[in-house]
Design a protein around this motif. Sequence first.
Motif, short mmCIF file in Angstrom:
data_model
loop_
_atom_site.label_atom_id
_atom_site.label_comp_id
_atom_site.label_asym_id
_atom_site.label_seq_id
_atom_site.Cartn_x
_atom_site.Cartn_y
_atom_site.Cartn_z
N ALA A 8 48.48 -47.35 61.22
CA ALA A 8 47.91 -46.42 60.25
C ALA A 8 48.99 -46.05 59.25
O ALA A 8 50.17 -46.35 59.45
CB ALA A 8 47.38 -45.17 60.95
N HIS A 9 48.58 -45.44 58.15
CA HIS A 9 49.55 -44.96 57.17
C HIS A 9 49.41 -43.46 57.00
O HIS A 9 48.34 -42.89 57.24
CB HIS A 9 49.39 -45.69 55.83
CG HIS A 9 48.12 -45.35 55.11
ND1 HIS A 9 46.91 -45.94 55.39
CD2 HIS A 9 47.87 -44.48 54.09
CE1 HIS A 9 45.98 -45.46 54.60
NE2 HIS A 9 46.54 -44.57 53.80
N TYR A 10 50.49 -42.84 56.56
CA TYR A 10 50.51 -41.37 56.47
C TYR A 10 51.43 -40.97 55.31
O TYR A 10 52.56 -41.45 55.20
CB TYR A 10 51.06 -40.78 57.77
CG TYR A 10 51.02 -39.27 57.87
CD1 TYR A 10 50.09 -38.64 58.68
CD2 TYR A 10 51.93 -38.47 57.18
CE1 TYR A 10 50.05 -37.25 58.80
CE2 TYR A 10 51.89 -37.09 57.27
CZ TYR A 10 50.96 -36.50 58.09
OH TYR A 10 50.92 -35.13 58.21
N HIS A 11 50.93 -40.09 54.45
CA HIS A 11 51.76 -39.51 53.40
C HIS A 11 51.15 -38.18 52.99
O HIS A 11 50.01 -37.84 53.35
CB HIS A 11 51.87 -40.45 52.19
CG HIS A 11 50.54 -40.85 51.60
ND1 HIS A 11 49.87 -40.08 50.69
CD2 HIS A 11 49.77 -41.95 51.81
CE1 HIS A 11 48.74 -40.67 50.35
NE2 HIS A 11 48.65 -41.81 51.02
N ALA A 12 51.91 -37.41 52.24
CA ALA A 12 51.48 -36.05 51.91
C ALA A 12 50.24 -36.01 51.03
O ALA A 12 49.55 -34.99 50.97
CB ALA A 12 52.63 -35.30 51.22
N GLY A 13 49.92 -37.13 50.36
CA GLY A 13 48.76 -37.15 49.48
C GLY A 13 47.43 -37.32 50.19
O GLY A 13 46.37 -37.19 49.58
N LEU A 14 47.46 -37.60 51.50
CA LEU A 14 46.22 -37.72 52.25
C LEU A 14 45.53 -36.37 52.39
O LEU A 14 46.19 -35.32 52.40
CB LEU A 14 46.50 -38.28 53.65
CG LEU A 14 46.95 -39.73 53.77
CD1 LEU A 14 47.26 -40.04 55.23
CD2 LEU A 14 45.89 -40.69 53.25
N GLU A 15 44.21 -36.40 52.52
CA GLU A 15 43.49 -35.17 52.83
C GLU A 15 43.92 -34.66 54.19
O GLU A 15 44.34 -35.43 55.07
CB GLU A 15 41.98 -35.43 52.81
CG GLU A 15 41.43 -35.85 51.46
CD GLU A 15 41.48 -34.72 50.44
OE1 GLU A 15 41.48 -33.53 50.87
OE2 GLU A 15 41.53 -35.01 49.23
N ALA A 16 43.80 -33.36 54.39
CA ALA A 16 44.23 -32.75 55.66
C ALA A 16 43.55 -33.39 56.85
O ALA A 16 44.17 -33.62 57.90
CB ALA A 16 43.96 -31.25 55.63
N GLU A 17 42.27 -33.72 56.69
CA GLU A 17 41.53 -34.34 57.80
C GLU A 17 42.13 -35.71 58.15
O GLU A 17 42.27 -36.06 59.32
CB GLU A 17 40.06 -34.51 57.41
CG GLU A 17 39.21 -35.13 58.50
CD GLU A 17 37.75 -35.29 58.08
OE1 GLU A 17 37.01 -35.97 58.81
OE2 GLU A 17 37.36 -34.73 57.04
N GLY A 18 42.50 -36.47 57.13
CA GLY A 18 43.09 -37.78 57.37
C GLY A 18 44.45 -37.67 58.03
O GLY A 18 44.78 -38.46 58.93
N ARG A 19 45.26 -36.70 57.62
CA ARG A 19 46.57 -36.52 58.23
C ARG A 19 46.43 -36.13 59.70
O ARG A 19 47.14 -36.67 60.57
CB ARG A 19 47.36 -35.44 57.48
CG ARG A 19 47.73 -35.83 56.06
CD ARG A 19 48.85 -34.95 55.52
NE ARG A 19 48.52 -33.54 55.57
CZ ARG A 19 47.89 -32.87 54.60
NH1 ARG A 19 47.52 -33.52 53.50
NH2 ARG A 19 47.65 -31.59 54.71
N THR A 20 45.51 -35.25 59.97
CA THR A 20 45.29 -34.82 61.36
C THR A 20 44.81 -35.97 62.23
O THR A 20 45.24 -36.14 63.37
CB THR A 20 44.26 -33.67 61.41
OG1 THR A 20 44.76 -32.56 60.65
CG2 THR A 20 44.00 -33.23 62.84
N ARG A 21 43.93 -36.80 61.68
CA ARG A 21 43.40 -37.93 62.45
C ARG A 21 44.51 -38.91 62.81
O ARG A 21 44.58 -39.38 63.96
CB ARG A 21 42.30 -38.64 61.66
CG ARG A 21 41.67 -39.81 62.43
CD ARG A 21 40.50 -40.42 61.69
NE ARG A 21 40.88 -40.97 60.40
CZ ARG A 21 40.59 -40.41 59.22
NH1 ARG A 21 39.91 -39.28 59.17
NH2 ARG A 21 40.98 -40.98 58.08
N VAL A 22 45.39 -39.21 61.85
CA VAL A 22 46.49 -40.15 62.13
C VAL A 22 47.41 -39.57 63.20
O VAL A 22 47.82 -40.27 64.13
CB VAL A 22 47.27 -40.46 60.84
CG1 VAL A 22 48.53 -41.27 61.16
CG2 VAL A 22 46.39 -41.23 59.86
#
Length: 224
Positions: A8-22
């Motif tokens: 998966a990928h992760y960066h500060a520009g993701l929505e909060a839901e996407g960051r939490t899922r990763v």
Amino acid sequence: SGHGFGAAHYHAGLEAEGRTRVQDDFLAGRVQAVVATTAFGMGIDKPDVRLVCLANYPSSLEEYVQMAGRAGRDGIPSDTVLLASPSDATALRRFAVSDVPAASELRAVYRALRDSGGSVEPDALAGLVPERDPRVLVGMLEQAELVRRDFDEGRRMRVELLAAPGDAAERVEALLARAELVAESRADRIVAFAESRSCRHAQVAAHFGEDFGGSCGACDVCSP
């Protein structure tokens, strides 16, 4: 995924839901690899991380140690790989110095504090100094003995302006010059760490004032 790993990928520009899922997928083992900016990992305490691969220099040796320390927290041997080039070193030094504010930015914050009557929200200063932390700039003004910061009132900073000394401009210039030297030294230290052919663990120990006592037998220098 073609090699049997969930990634998966992760960066500060993701929505909060996407960051939490990763984060949740990585901690649960549903994802085995995460390609991320430094926004990932600060609150991650996963004991069985086996590899931390850094593409480019971290900002300092302290940050490198923090990142490398995310691997092998269960005590099982794990690896850290740093991939960087001479051009990356040049960019690191340039970015390090660019993080030091300009005298004009400090003056703008000082004027805003003067006009605020001693109580101001950081957000009100942020527009004056884009991409800077206003609290850091207030702290620098305090180091120059131009202001004194009191206890905050919720989000509002309470700041008292001191009597401006005759050498105020010289104080600010000297403060900024010291900040540039510190920034350059921090960048030079992580580059020297990477380029040196001495034990990595011994270098880290010496940086933090400790004696490692010989070769580790595990890093790329001691066990090529």
